[in-house]
Design a protein around this motif. Structure first.
Motif, PDB file in Angstrom:
ATOM      1  N   UNK A  98      37.685  44.735  29.029  1.00 12.60           N
ATOM      2  CA  UNK A  98      38.565  45.299  30.056  1.00 12.60           C
ATOM      3  C   UNK A  98      37.862  45.369  31.405  1.00 12.60           C
ATOM      4  N   UNK A  99      36.605  45.748  31.390  1.00 14.81           N
ATOM      5  CA  UNK A  99      35.879  45.911  32.646  1.00 14.81           C
ATOM      6  C   UNK A  99      35.569  44.558  33.284  1.00 14.81           C
ATOM      7  N   UNK A 100      35.360  43.538  32.485  1.00 16.43           N
ATOM      8  CA  UNK A 100      35.151  42.205  33.066  1.00 16.43           C
ATOM      9  C   UNK A 100      36.374  41.766  33.869  1.00 16.43           C
ATOM     10  N   UNK A 101      37.555  42.032  33.329  1.00 15.89           N
ATOM     11  CA  UNK A 101      38.784  41.694  34.052  1.00 15.89           C
ATOM     12  C   UNK A 101      38.883  42.494  35.343  1.00 15.89           C
ATOM     13  N   UNK A 102      38.598  43.799  35.263  1.00 15.54           N
ATOM     14  CA  UNK A 102      38.645  44.644  36.456  1.00 15.54           C
ATOM     15  C   UNK A 102      37.627  44.197  37.495  1.00 15.54           C
ATOM     16  N   UNK A 103      36.435  43.805  37.033  1.00 16.01           N
ATOM     17  CA  UNK A 103      35.394  43.369  37.952  1.00 16.01           C
ATOM     18  C   UNK A 103      35.841  42.134  38.728  1.00 16.01           C
ATOM     19  N   UNK A 104      36.476  41.207  38.048  1.00 17.84           N
ATOM     20  CA  UNK A 104      36.986  40.009  38.722  1.00 17.84           C
ATOM     21  C   UNK A 104      38.064  40.369  39.740  1.00 17.84           C
ATOM     22  N   UNK A 105      38.936  41.313  39.381  1.00 15.60           N
ATOM     23  CA  UNK A 105      40.026  41.688  40.278  1.00 15.60           C
ATOM     24  C   UNK A 105      39.516  42.434  41.508  1.00 15.60           C
ATOM     25  N   UNK A 106      38.580  43.337  41.307  1.00 12.83           N
ATOM     26  CA  UNK A 106      38.094  44.094  42.464  1.00 12.83           C
ATOM     27  C   UNK A 106      37.232  43.217  43.365  1.00 12.83           C
ATOM     28  N   UNK A 107      36.508  42.272  42.779  1.00  8.26           N
ATOM     29  CA  UNK A 107      35.703  41.367  43.591  1.00  8.26           C
ATOM     30  C   UNK A 107      36.576  40.516  44.500  1.00  8.26           C
ATOM     31  N   UNK A 108      37.810  40.240  44.051  1.00  7.90           N
ATOM     32  CA  UNK A 108      38.733  39.423  44.842  1.00  7.90           C
ATOM     33  C   UNK A 108      39.613  40.252  45.766  1.00  7.90           C
ATOM     34  N   UNK A 109      39.545  41.580  45.652  1.00 10.06           N
ATOM     35  CA  UNK A 109      40.429  42.448  46.431  1.00 10.06           C
ATOM     36  C   UNK A 109      40.013  42.494  47.898  1.00 10.06           C
ATOM     37  N   UNK A 110      41.009  42.496  48.777  1.00 12.74           N
ATOM     38  CA  UNK A 110      40.726  42.611  50.207  1.00 12.74           C
ATOM     39  C   UNK A 110      40.169  43.986  50.553  1.00 12.74           C
ATOM     40  N   UNK A 111      40.593  45.016  49.799  1.00 14.73           N
ATOM     41  CA  UNK A 111      40.168  46.398  50.049  1.00 14.73           C
ATOM     42  C   UNK A 111      39.767  47.019  48.712  1.00 14.73           C
ATOM     43  N   UNK A 112      38.493  46.902  48.301  1.00 15.34           N
ATOM     44  CA  UNK A 112      38.066  47.436  47.007  1.00 15.34           C
ATOM     45  C   UNK A 112      38.336  48.924  46.844  1.00 15.34           C
ATOM     46  N   UNK A 113      38.209  49.693  47.924  1.00  5.48           N
ATOM     47  CA  UNK A 113      38.448  51.135  47.824  1.00  5.48           C
ATOM     48  C   UNK A 113      39.903  51.428  47.493  1.00  5.48           C
ATOM     49  N   UNK A 114      40.835  50.727  48.132  1.00  4.91           N
ATOM     50  CA  UNK A 114      42.250  50.914  47.839  1.00  4.91           C
ATOM     51  C   UNK A 114      42.568  50.462  46.425  1.00  4.91           C
ATOM     52  N   UNK A 115      41.911  49.395  45.973  1.00  2.00           N
ATOM     53  CA  UNK A 115      42.098  48.928  44.598  1.00  2.00           C
ATOM     54  C   UNK A 115      41.710  50.028  43.610  1.00  2.00           C
ATOM     55  N   UNK A 116      40.543  50.644  43.825  1.00  2.00           N
ATOM     56  CA  UNK A 116      40.096  51.720  42.937  1.00  2.00           C
ATOM     57  C   UNK A 116      41.023  52.926  43.013  1.00  2.00           C
ATOM     58  N   UNK A 117      41.502  53.218  44.200  1.00  2.00           N
ATOM     59  CA  UNK A 117      42.413  54.353  44.362  1.00  2.00           C
ATOM     60  C   UNK A 117      43.674  54.158  43.521  1.00  2.00           C
ATOM     61  N   UNK A 118      44.270  52.984  43.586  1.00  2.00           N
ATOM     62  CA  UNK A 118      45.490  52.724  42.821  1.00  2.00           C
ATOM     63  C   UNK A 118      45.206  52.667  41.321  1.00  2.00           C
ATOM     64  N   UNK A 119      44.066  52.104  40.945  1.00  2.00           N
ATOM     65  CA  UNK A 119      43.685  52.072  39.535  1.00  2.00           C
ATOM     66  C   UNK A 119      43.539  53.487  38.984  1.00  2.00           C
ATOM     67  N   UNK A 120      42.826  54.341  39.707  1.00  2.00           N
ATOM     68  CA  UNK A 120      42.605  55.705  39.246  1.00  2.00           C
ATOM     69  C   UNK A 120      43.907  56.496  39.220  1.00  2.00           C
ATOM     70  N   UNK A 121      44.729  56.329  40.251  1.00  2.00           N
ATOM     71  CA  UNK A 121      46.002  57.063  40.298  1.00  2.00           C
ATOM     72  C   UNK A 121      46.899  56.681  39.134  1.00  2.00           C
TER      73      UNK A 121
END
Length: 229
Positions: A98-121
């Motif tokens: 699961x984390x490998x998939x997330x790592x790929x997605x966040x690495x490609x995200x324009x805004x990693x902080x916003x990505x984490x915010x939505x993931x956590x929410x």
């Protein structure tokens, strides 16, 4: 440079940091747990009882979400106390695939902080409301200066039950949590220019010497060094 903002989606602080100067630093205990993207890895920062040392490498960029005290277990799916005073790969908590998939997605995200915010929410949307109410009540009472017996009565638990529930929610018992929250408040006052003697009185220390001892015990350095860093 460090920047933070309060999330409008969940009880989180969203923060970013770009290291500009090499050297050592310390992260002070605040009762919180963080999910951190270091640029190549997702890391869980557990609740600290003492300052956590950090070595800064210029150019390193971080994006993260910080859970309010007691909310981290709902995000990570496990009690807080096994993570106390630890920094561990998220893969050790959620599983490697699961984390490998997330790592790929966040690495490609324009805004990693916003990505984490939505993931956590999203993960917190299904969290236990009763657990959140418990955490909020305990933190609120302790920040107001209530003693442990009063806090236990407020949440309808014995002191032993309160201690056990607090280990799960915060990573440590209510006495340690009270010290951490008191220091956080005191340092906020001190950084705002309030004299140390006044800080000690307002924050609930017995005297200025008590305040100084707690700073040294939890932060690892004297107050003067902490404020000048």
């Amino acid at each position: 440079m460090y920047v933070e903002r309060r999330s409008h989606l969940a009880p989180l602080i969203v923060w970013t940091r770009t290291v500009q100067i090499a050297g050592s630093a310390r992260v002070l205990p605040d009762g919180c747990m963080d999910l951190i993207w270091s640029g190549d890895e997702l890391i869980v920062a557990g609740p600290d009882t003492v300052a956590h040392p950090v070595e800064n490498t210029p150019g390193t960029r971080y994006a993260a979400v910080r859970c309010a005290p007691g909310i981290g277990p709902a995000l990570f799916g496990l009690p807080a106390h096994p993570l106390r005073d630890r920094r561990v790969p998220l893969a050790d908590v959620w599983g490697g695939r699961d984390v490998r998939v997330l790592t790929e997605r966040i690495a490609a995200a324009a805004d990693p902080a916003a990505f984490l915010e939505h993931l956590a929410a999203e993960r917190l949307r299904e969290h236990d409301a009763a657990a959140a109410r418990f955490a909020g009540a305990v933190v609120g009472e302790l920040r107001a200066g209530a003693d442990i017996a009063t806090v236990a009565a407020e949440v309808n638990l014995s002191e032993r039950q309160l201690h056990r529930r607090s280990l799960t929610a915060f990573g440590y018992g209510p006495k340690t949590l009270a010290r951490v929250l008191r220091l956080d408040r005191a340092l906020g006052l001190a950084r705002g220019g309030v004299p140390a003697a006044r800080v000690a009185a307002v924050a609930g220390y017995a005297d200025q010497a008590h305040f100084a001892r707690d700073v040294k015990a939890l932060a690892g350095v004297p107050l003067r060094t902490l404020l000048s860093g």
